[in-house]
Design a protein around this motif. Sequence first.
Motif, PDB file in Angstrom:
ATOM      1  N   PRO A 200     -63.570   8.780 -34.392  1.00  0.00           N
ATOM      2  CA  PRO A 200     -63.862   9.322 -35.724  1.00  0.00           C
ATOM      3  C   PRO A 200     -64.487  10.710 -35.599  1.00  0.00           C
ATOM      4  CG  PRO A 200     -64.691   7.069 -35.502  1.00  0.00           C
ATOM      5  CD  PRO A 200     -64.284   7.513 -34.133  1.00  0.00           C
ATOM      6  N   PRO A 201     -64.152  11.629 -36.497  1.00  0.00           N
ATOM      7  CA  PRO A 201     -64.772  12.956 -36.453  1.00  0.00           C
ATOM      8  C   PRO A 201     -66.286  12.845 -36.649  1.00  0.00           C
ATOM      9  CG  PRO A 201     -62.925  12.912 -37.989  1.00  0.00           C
ATOM     10  CD  PRO A 201     -63.206  11.494 -37.615  1.00  0.00           C
ATOM     11  N   SER A 202     -67.030  13.719 -35.986  1.00  0.00           N
ATOM     12  CA  SER A 202     -68.487  13.711 -36.114  1.00  0.00           C
ATOM     13  C   SER A 202     -68.974  15.140 -36.297  1.00  0.00           C
ATOM     14  CB  SER A 202     -69.139  13.067 -34.886  1.00  0.00           C
ATOM     15  OG  SER A 202     -68.752  13.748 -33.699  1.00  0.00           O
ATOM     16  N   GLN A 203     -70.221  15.266 -36.701  1.00  0.00           N
ATOM     17  CA  GLN A 203     -70.805  16.600 -36.877  1.00  0.00           C
ATOM     18  C   GLN A 203     -72.186  16.644 -36.241  1.00  0.00           C
ATOM     19  OE1 GLN A 203     -72.258  18.297 -40.795  1.00  0.00           O
ATOM     20  NE2 GLN A 203     -70.473  19.624 -40.477  1.00  0.00           N
ATOM     21  N   ASP A 204     -72.323  17.542 -35.266  1.00  0.00           N
ATOM     22  CA  ASP A 204     -73.594  17.766 -34.597  1.00  0.00           C
ATOM     23  C   ASP A 204     -74.388  18.822 -35.368  1.00  0.00           C
ATOM     24  OD1 ASP A 204     -75.624  17.722 -32.731  1.00  0.00           O
ATOM     25  OD2 ASP A 204     -74.492  18.745 -31.162  1.00  0.00           O
ATOM     26  N   HIS A 205     -75.677  18.860 -35.136  1.00  0.00           N
ATOM     27  CA  HIS A 205     -76.575  19.852 -35.732  1.00  0.00           C
ATOM     28  C   HIS A 205     -77.211  20.590 -34.559  1.00  0.00           C
ATOM     29  CE1 HIS A 205     -75.800  16.959 -38.864  1.00  0.00           C
ATOM     30  NE2 HIS A 205     -76.390  17.718 -39.762  1.00  0.00           N
ATOM     31  N   LYS A 206     -76.757  21.814 -34.318  1.00  0.00           N
ATOM     32  CA  LYS A 206     -76.977  22.470 -33.031  1.00  0.00           C
ATOM     33  C   LYS A 206     -78.324  23.160 -32.875  1.00  0.00           C
ATOM     34  CE  LYS A 206     -72.962  21.910 -30.836  1.00  0.00           C
ATOM     35  NZ  LYS A 206     -72.899  21.177 -29.539  1.00  0.00           N
ATOM     36  N   THR A 207     -78.856  23.726 -33.949  1.00  0.00           N
ATOM     37  CA  THR A 207     -80.069  24.518 -33.783  1.00  0.00           C
ATOM     38  C   THR A 207     -81.317  23.630 -33.832  1.00  0.00           C
ATOM     39  OG1 THR A 207     -80.219  25.001 -36.134  1.00  0.00           O
ATOM     40  CG2 THR A 207     -78.961  26.555 -34.767  1.00  0.00           C
ATOM     41  N   ILE A 208     -82.419  24.169 -33.366  1.00  0.00           N
ATOM     42  CA  ILE A 208     -83.628  23.363 -33.221  1.00  0.00           C
ATOM     43  C   ILE A 208     -84.298  23.068 -34.561  1.00  0.00           C
ATOM     44  CG2 ILE A 208     -85.101  25.381 -32.814  1.00  0.00           C
ATOM     45  CD1 ILE A 208     -85.486  21.956 -31.078  1.00  0.00           C
ATOM     46  N   HIS A 209     -84.150  23.964 -35.551  1.00  0.00           N
ATOM     47  CA  HIS A 209     -84.904  23.817 -36.795  1.00  0.00           C
ATOM     48  C   HIS A 209     -84.005  23.479 -37.976  1.00  0.00           C
ATOM     49  CE1 HIS A 209     -88.353  25.188 -34.656  1.00  0.00           C
ATOM     50  NE2 HIS A 209     -87.946  26.440 -34.529  1.00  0.00           N
ATOM     51  N   PHE A 279     -67.253  13.452 -23.020  1.00  0.00           N
ATOM     52  CA  PHE A 279     -67.939  13.028 -24.236  1.00  0.00           C
ATOM     53  C   PHE A 279     -69.039  14.030 -24.567  1.00  0.00           C
ATOM     54  CE2 PHE A 279     -66.530   8.567 -23.283  1.00  0.00           C
ATOM     55  CZ  PHE A 279     -65.980   8.286 -24.529  1.00  0.00           C
ATOM     56  N   GLY A 280     -69.166  14.342 -25.844  1.00  0.00           N
ATOM     57  CA  GLY A 280     -70.274  15.186 -26.265  1.00  0.00           C
ATOM     58  C   GLY A 280     -71.586  14.428 -26.157  1.00  0.00           C
ATOM     59  N   ASP A 281     -72.652  15.208 -26.103  1.00  0.00           N
ATOM     60  CA  ASP A 281     -73.986  14.624 -26.083  1.00  0.00           C
ATOM     61  C   ASP A 281     -74.828  15.454 -27.048  1.00  0.00           C
ATOM     62  OD1 ASP A 281     -76.421  13.506 -25.536  1.00  0.00           O
ATOM     63  OD2 ASP A 281     -76.357  13.819 -23.373  1.00  0.00           O
ATOM     64  N   PRO A 282     -75.107  14.955 -28.258  1.00  0.00           N
ATOM     65  CA  PRO A 282     -75.262  13.545 -28.624  1.00  0.00           C
ATOM     66  C   PRO A 282     -74.111  12.896 -29.395  1.00  0.00           C
ATOM     67  CG  PRO A 282     -76.419  14.912 -30.205  1.00  0.00           C
ATOM     68  CD  PRO A 282     -75.777  15.855 -29.225  1.00  0.00           C
ATOM     69  N   GLU A 283     -72.912  13.491 -29.424  1.00  0.00           N
ATOM     70  CA  GLU A 283     -71.821  12.832 -30.153  1.00  0.00           C
ATOM     71  C   GLU A 283     -71.507  11.448 -29.601  1.00  0.00           C
ATOM     72  OE1 GLU A 283     -70.926  17.274 -30.736  1.00  0.00           O
ATOM     73  OE2 GLU A 283     -71.699  16.001 -29.135  1.00  0.00           O
ATOM     74  N   ALA A 284     -71.591  11.283 -28.280  1.00  0.00           N
ATOM     75  CA  ALA A 284     -71.310   9.968 -27.687  1.00  0.00           C
ATOM     76  C   ALA A 284     -72.231   8.896 -28.253  1.00  0.00           C
ATOM     77  CB  ALA A 284     -71.454  10.023 -26.166  1.00  0.00           C
ATOM     78  N   GLU A 285     -73.496   9.272 -28.504  1.00  0.00           N
ATOM     79  CA  GLU A 285     -74.459   8.302 -29.018  1.00  0.00           C
ATOM     80  C   GLU A 285     -74.157   7.897 -30.455  1.00  0.00           C
ATOM     81  OE1 GLU A 285     -77.161  11.055 -26.475  1.00  0.00           O
ATOM     82  OE2 GLU A 285     -75.041  10.940 -27.014  1.00  0.00           O
ATOM     83  N   ALA A 286     -73.332   8.688 -31.150  1.00  0.00           N
ATOM     84  CA  ALA A 286     -72.910   8.335 -32.504  1.00  0.00           C
ATOM     85  C   ALA A 286     -71.581   7.603 -32.514  1.00  0.00           C
ATOM     86  CB  ALA A 286     -72.803   9.591 -33.369  1.00  0.00           C
TER      87      ALA A 286
END
Length: 416
Positions: A200-209, A279-286
């Motif tokens: 399934p498509p996922s969306q990461d949030h890359k920046t710290i804030h 696998f992406g990290d943290p995409e794999a965890e999702a």
Amino acid sequence: MRVLVIGGGGREHAIVDACARHGHEVLCTPGNPGIAALARVLSSPQDPASLAALARQEGAEVVIVGPEVYLAAGVVDACEASGIPAFGPTQAASRLEGDKAWSKAFMERQGIPTAAHRAFDDLDAALEHLQVLSVPMVIKDAGLKAGKGVTIAHSVAEAEAALRDIFTQSGAQAVIEDFMTGQEVSVLALTDGERYALTPPSQDHKTIHEGDTGPMTGGMGVICPFPVPEAVMRQICEQIIEPTLRGLRNEGLPFRGVLYAGLMLTPQGPKVVEFNARFGDPEAEAVLPLLESDLAQHALDAARGALDPASVRFGTGASAVVILAAPGYPGEPQRDIPLGVPPAPAGTFIYHAGTRREGQRLLSAGGRVLAVTATAPTLLEALKAAYALADQVEFPGAQRRLDIGRRLGLRPAAEV
């Protein structure tokens, strides 16, 4: 079967969990304290020859390689030379991630949509090129940077500083790209080099804030699935995934493992931000908590060139990941902070990304320390459960974003 997982972060914890829940005997090196609750953790030198020898000695029936540095070092090549099936691309094929300048040139050759760009191995030439560009622009270190090494420059001065930082390294290369607008989404394909099955498509949030501000990180939180229209998914398959796999085969670099396409859904259609070779990290965890079928079997089938895409099945629910990072990350993270990790209720997981044990104490040992994941029928429910569990973790000074999911209009953690 007996599965050897290589790596020791949150991604590998999720991989181990996905294999263990189907009853496989899982071994892991170097592992971490969370992985040790599910698998037999082995000490070993981490060079390719030693890891292949370990797999042979332990009778591993398939090796799953997590981090990109192992792929770039040739661990899959060493395993294959020893007759052990390994899930991941060869050293040559992993160049798709490990060399961004080469990867961009490959996309040009294969007609794969991506941002306009130029690559430079000379600082002065790169600085001169800035003068003909408009801001914002994207400056990338062409080498492996664990998801970092990217600057979105909003001024020429910021772009110059990023380039000067890159070229402090010997043999450095930089890629300067046009800035793309739209929603960013990750699409992962499990593949044997020809056939593939999408997560399934996922969306990461890359920046710290919050608000997508601050320095880039390896990822601070994920929502899955991210809603991508069916017609756009067809475009992604036909214009990006399939031409990439075909192009790699045609160039003598058949790709087996996880092809990670980091995409921007632009007004002109989906375009590649970058490719990763794992696998992406943290995409794999999702993504992996939603996998209902057997990851170890898929890995073995793909490594043998016989993946059955119809056998790869994901649940219909949603997942959310909230990363707890150490103070100081993504710069110099504080280490050895005592952690208190509560039991995870059904449908939730606390994956160890950067931890170690000292006697009975659990301590932080990295930048991103814990990945708190929850699954639920809807994204909002998953976010609520993930934030509720994260609130129970004892981690003085932990950094976390409170706005995971905000791009979909979901309320931030402070309001849910």
